[in-house]
Design a protein around this motif. Structure first.
Motif, PDB file in Angstrom:
ATOM      1  N   LEU A  46      -2.442   8.396  -3.994  1.00 36.38           N
ATOM      2  CA  LEU A  46      -1.777   7.994  -2.765  1.00 36.38           C
ATOM      3  C   LEU A  46      -2.662   7.083  -1.917  1.00 36.38           C
ATOM      4  CD1 LEU A  46       0.521   8.395  -0.682  1.00 36.38           C
ATOM      5  CD2 LEU A  46      -0.649  10.469   0.034  1.00 36.38           C
ATOM      6  N   GLY A  47      -3.912   7.468  -1.769  1.00 38.16           N
ATOM      7  CA  GLY A  47      -4.837   6.723  -0.934  1.00 38.16           C
ATOM      8  C   GLY A  47      -4.937   7.295   0.464  1.00 38.16           C
ATOM      9  N   HIS A  48      -6.001   6.938   1.144  1.00 35.61           N
ATOM     10  CA  HIS A  48      -6.233   7.361   2.528  1.00 35.61           C
ATOM     11  C   HIS A  48      -5.540   6.447   3.527  1.00 35.61           C
ATOM     12  CE1 HIS A  48      -9.855   9.221   0.654  1.00 35.61           C
ATOM     13  NE2 HIS A  48      -9.657  10.139   1.576  1.00 35.61           N
ATOM     14  N   VAL A  49      -5.431   5.167   3.176  1.00 35.23           N
ATOM     15  CA  VAL A  49      -4.999   4.138   4.110  1.00 35.23           C
ATOM     16  C   VAL A  49      -3.744   3.456   3.614  1.00 35.23           C
ATOM     17  CG1 VAL A  49      -5.627   1.846   5.021  1.00 35.23           C
ATOM     18  CG2 VAL A  49      -7.333   3.671   4.967  1.00 35.23           C
ATOM     19  N   CYS A  50      -2.822   3.202   4.543  1.00 34.82           N
ATOM     20  CA  CYS A  50      -1.651   2.383   4.245  1.00 34.82           C
ATOM     21  C   CYS A  50      -1.408   1.468   5.435  1.00 34.82           C
ATOM     22  CB  CYS A  50      -0.417   3.247   4.006  1.00 34.82           C
ATOM     23  SG  CYS A  50       1.071   2.253   3.722  1.00 34.82           S
ATOM     24  N   ALA A  51      -1.134   0.219   5.160  1.00 37.06           N
ATOM     25  CA  ALA A  51      -0.736  -0.730   6.192  1.00 37.06           C
ATOM     26  C   ALA A  51       0.390  -1.585   5.636  1.00 37.06           C
ATOM     27  CB  ALA A  51      -1.918  -1.608   6.603  1.00 37.06           C
ATOM     28  N   ARG A  52       1.396  -1.756   6.445  1.00 33.69           N
ATOM     29  CA  ARG A  52       2.526  -2.598   6.051  1.00 33.69           C
ATOM     30  C   ARG A  52       2.885  -3.485   7.219  1.00 33.69           C
ATOM     31  NH1 ARG A  52       5.829   2.187   3.234  1.00 33.69           N
ATOM     32  NH2 ARG A  52       4.606   2.252   1.328  1.00 33.69           N
ATOM     33  N   LEU A  53       3.022  -4.775   6.938  1.00 38.56           N
ATOM     34  CA  LEU A  53       3.410  -5.718   7.964  1.00 38.56           C
ATOM     35  C   LEU A  53       4.885  -6.043   7.820  1.00 38.56           C
ATOM     36  CD1 LEU A  53       0.352  -8.151   7.804  1.00 38.56           C
ATOM     37  CD2 LEU A  53       0.703  -6.190   9.318  1.00 38.56           C
TER      38      LEU A  53
ATOM     39  N   MET B  55       0.853  -1.173   0.000  1.00 43.42           N
ATOM     40  CA  MET B  55       0.000   0.000   0.000  1.00 43.42           C
ATOM     41  C   MET B  55       0.896   1.233   0.000  1.00 43.42           C
ATOM     42  SD  MET B  55      -2.883  -1.182   2.725  1.00 43.42           S
ATOM     43  CE  MET B  55      -3.573  -2.811   2.587  1.00 43.42           C
ATOM     44  N   THR B  56       0.425   2.275  -0.608  1.00 45.90           N
ATOM     45  CA  THR B  56       1.236   3.475  -0.688  1.00 45.90           C
ATOM     46  C   THR B  56       0.990   4.369   0.521  1.00 45.90           C
ATOM     47  OG1 THR B  56      -0.436   4.597  -2.004  1.00 45.90           O
ATOM     48  CG2 THR B  56       1.291   3.445  -3.218  1.00 45.90           C
ATOM     49  N   ALA B  57       2.001   5.145   0.873  1.00 48.35           N
ATOM     50  CA  ALA B  57       1.936   6.042   2.025  1.00 48.35           C
ATOM     51  C   ALA B  57       2.508   7.393   1.620  1.00 48.35           C
ATOM     52  CB  ALA B  57       2.751   5.464   3.185  1.00 48.35           C
ATOM     53  N   PRO B  58       2.149   8.445   2.346  1.00 51.69           N
ATOM     54  CA  PRO B  58       2.724   9.759   2.016  1.00 51.69           C
ATOM     55  C   PRO B  58       4.220   9.767   2.265  1.00 51.69           C
ATOM     56  CG  PRO B  58       1.454   9.861   4.056  1.00 51.69           C
ATOM     57  CD  PRO B  58       1.255   8.499   3.479  1.00 51.69           C
ATOM     58  N   LYS B  59       4.923  10.498   1.426  1.00 50.79           N
ATOM     59  CA  LYS B  59       6.367  10.657   1.587  1.00 50.79           C
ATOM     60  C   LYS B  59       6.638  11.693   2.673  1.00 50.79           C
ATOM     61  CE  LYS B  59       7.201   9.457  -3.157  1.00 50.79           C
ATOM     62  NZ  LYS B  59       7.005   9.975  -4.460  1.00 50.79           N
ATOM     63  N   GLY B  60       7.800  11.604   3.260  1.00 47.09           N
ATOM     64  CA  GLY B  60       8.168  12.527   4.334  1.00 47.09           C
ATOM     65  C   GLY B  60       8.050  13.987   3.942  1.00 47.09           C
ATOM     66  N   ASN B  61       8.390  14.325   2.698  1.00 47.59           N
ATOM     67  CA  ASN B  61       8.317  15.731   2.277  1.00 47.59           C
ATOM     68  C   ASN B  61       6.884  16.193   2.044  1.00 47.59           C
ATOM     69  OD1 ASN B  61       7.821  14.393  -0.132  1.00 47.59           O
ATOM     70  ND2 ASN B  61       9.350  15.529  -1.307  1.00 47.59           N
ATOM     71  N   GLU B  62       5.909  15.265   2.097  1.00 49.06           N
ATOM     72  CA  GLU B  62       4.496  15.616   1.967  1.00 49.06           C
ATOM     73  C   GLU B  62       3.837  15.842   3.331  1.00 49.06           C
ATOM     74  OE1 GLU B  62       3.160  13.239  -2.037  1.00 49.06           O
ATOM     75  OE2 GLU B  62       3.396  12.049  -0.208  1.00 49.06           O
ATOM     76  N   LEU B  63       4.627  15.677   4.387  1.00 52.36           N
ATOM     77  CA  LEU B  63       4.106  15.792   5.748  1.00 52.36           C
ATOM     78  C   LEU B  63       4.817  16.898   6.512  1.00 52.36           C
ATOM     79  CD1 LEU B  63       4.141  11.991   6.625  1.00 52.36           C
ATOM     80  CD2 LEU B  63       2.161  13.347   5.932  1.00 52.36           C
TER      81      LEU B  63
ATOM     82  N   VAL C 254       4.073  -5.789  14.797  1.00 57.23           N
ATOM     83  CA  VAL C 254       4.184  -6.558  13.561  1.00 57.23           C
ATOM     84  C   VAL C 254       3.992  -5.704  12.311  1.00 57.23           C
ATOM     85  CG1 VAL C 254       3.521  -8.753  14.626  1.00 57.23           C
ATOM     86  CG2 VAL C 254       1.754  -7.271  13.635  1.00 57.23           C
ATOM     87  N   GLY C 255       3.833  -4.395  12.485  1.00 60.01           N
ATOM     88  CA  GLY C 255       3.656  -3.552  11.316  1.00 60.01           C
ATOM     89  C   GLY C 255       3.343  -2.125  11.686  1.00 60.01           C
ATOM     90  N   ILE C 256       3.093  -1.329  10.642  1.00 57.55           N
ATOM     91  CA  ILE C 256       2.747   0.080  10.795  1.00 57.55           C
ATOM     92  C   ILE C 256       1.554   0.378   9.897  1.00 57.55           C
ATOM     93  CG2 ILE C 256       5.057   0.868  11.446  1.00 57.55           C
ATOM     94  CD1 ILE C 256       5.446   1.731   8.492  1.00 57.55           C
ATOM     95  N   ALA C 257       0.867   1.450  10.213  1.00 57.38           N
ATOM     96  CA  ALA C 257      -0.286   1.837   9.408  1.00 57.38           C
ATOM     97  C   ALA C 257      -0.485   3.341   9.530  1.00 57.38           C
ATOM     98  CB  ALA C 257      -1.533   1.092   9.887  1.00 57.38           C
ATOM     99  N   ASN C 258      -1.214   3.904   8.573  1.00 58.88           N
ATOM    100  CA  ASN C 258      -1.593   5.304   8.675  1.00 58.88           C
ATOM    101  C   ASN C 258      -2.923   5.547   7.983  1.00 58.88           C
ATOM    102  OD1 ASN C 258       0.549   5.452   6.175  1.00 58.88           O
ATOM    103  ND2 ASN C 258      -1.109   6.915   5.887  1.00 58.88           N
ATOM    104  N   LEU C 259      -3.572   6.632   8.383  1.00 55.73           N
ATOM    105  CA  LEU C 259      -4.859   7.032   7.841  1.00 55.73           C
ATOM    106  C   LEU C 259      -4.824   8.541   7.629  1.00 55.73           C
ATOM    107  CD1 LEU C 259      -7.909   6.579   7.213  1.00 55.73           C
ATOM    108  CD2 LEU C 259      -8.322   6.845   9.675  1.00 55.73           C
ATOM    109  N   ILE C 260      -5.044   8.973   6.378  1.00 49.95           N
ATOM    110  CA  ILE C 260      -5.125  10.396   6.054  1.00 49.95           C
ATOM    111  C   ILE C 260      -6.600  10.783   6.106  1.00 49.95           C
ATOM    112  CG2 ILE C 260      -4.700  12.195   4.336  1.00 49.95           C
ATOM    113  CD1 ILE C 260      -2.505  10.398   3.154  1.00 49.95           C
TER     114      ILE C 260
END
Length: 161
Positions: free
Chosen positions: A76-83, A1-9, A59-65
């Motif tokens: 990009l999407g609203h949701v990213c989860a990586r295990l 899943m895609t996540a925002p890049k550091g320079n987008e935050l 066991v992983g990380i996740a984010n929600l925009i």
């Protein structure tokens, strides 16, 4: 899943008035909030979580925009989860996605988008198995192929491919 890049935050500023993310409980796991950032293009809050099993193993990380206009996160999407690499459970990835989608709807998002690289079979499989898919489409970004999934709060949109 895609996540925002550091320079987008960006970090929160004193005038940012976002609610504190809450602990989200799933079956056999929790999403524990770790921090809040701001998605620079729109000013929307981004909630970051650790995915932690009931035995307290991360066991992983996740984010929600929490961006109300899905077009603003269309690539990009609203949701990213990586295990973590030792976690090969498509079911856990699906459950994390479902929990984030449900929470996004609770926070007022009417359509939630998840974008995954087409070659990421586990992510595509997990997203495809989440109920209430209302849209599915393919996109090409800088020569890379992605699949996006849309999940509506009411589930009434038509699916496209």
């Amino acid at each position: 899943m895609t996540a925002p890049k550091g320079n987008e935050l960006r970090d929160l500023l004193p005038e940012d008035a976002f609610s504190t993310p809450k602990l989200l409980n799933g079956q056999g796991f929790q999403l524990r909030p770790t921090r809040v950032k701001v998605y620079k293009p729109t000013g929307a809050p981004v909630y970051f979580y650790d995915v932690v099993t009931d035995d307290n193993t991360r066991v992983g990380i996740a984010n929600l925009i929490l961006e109300k206009d899905s077009q603003q996160v269309s690539e990009l999407g609203h949701v990213c989860a990586r295990l973590s690499e030792d976690q090969d459970s498509v079911e856990l990835l699906k459950q994390v996605g479902e929990l984030l989608i449900s929470h996004g709807h609770e926070c007022g998002l009417t359509e939630i988008r998840i974008v995954v690289p087409e070659q990421s079979e586990k992510s595509v499989q997990a997203c495809a198995s989440i109920g209430k898919i209302c849209n599915k489409a393919y996109l090409d970004r800088n020569g890379e192929k992605f699949v996006w999934f849309g999940y509506s709060a009411n589930g009434n949109s038509e699916q496209t491919a």
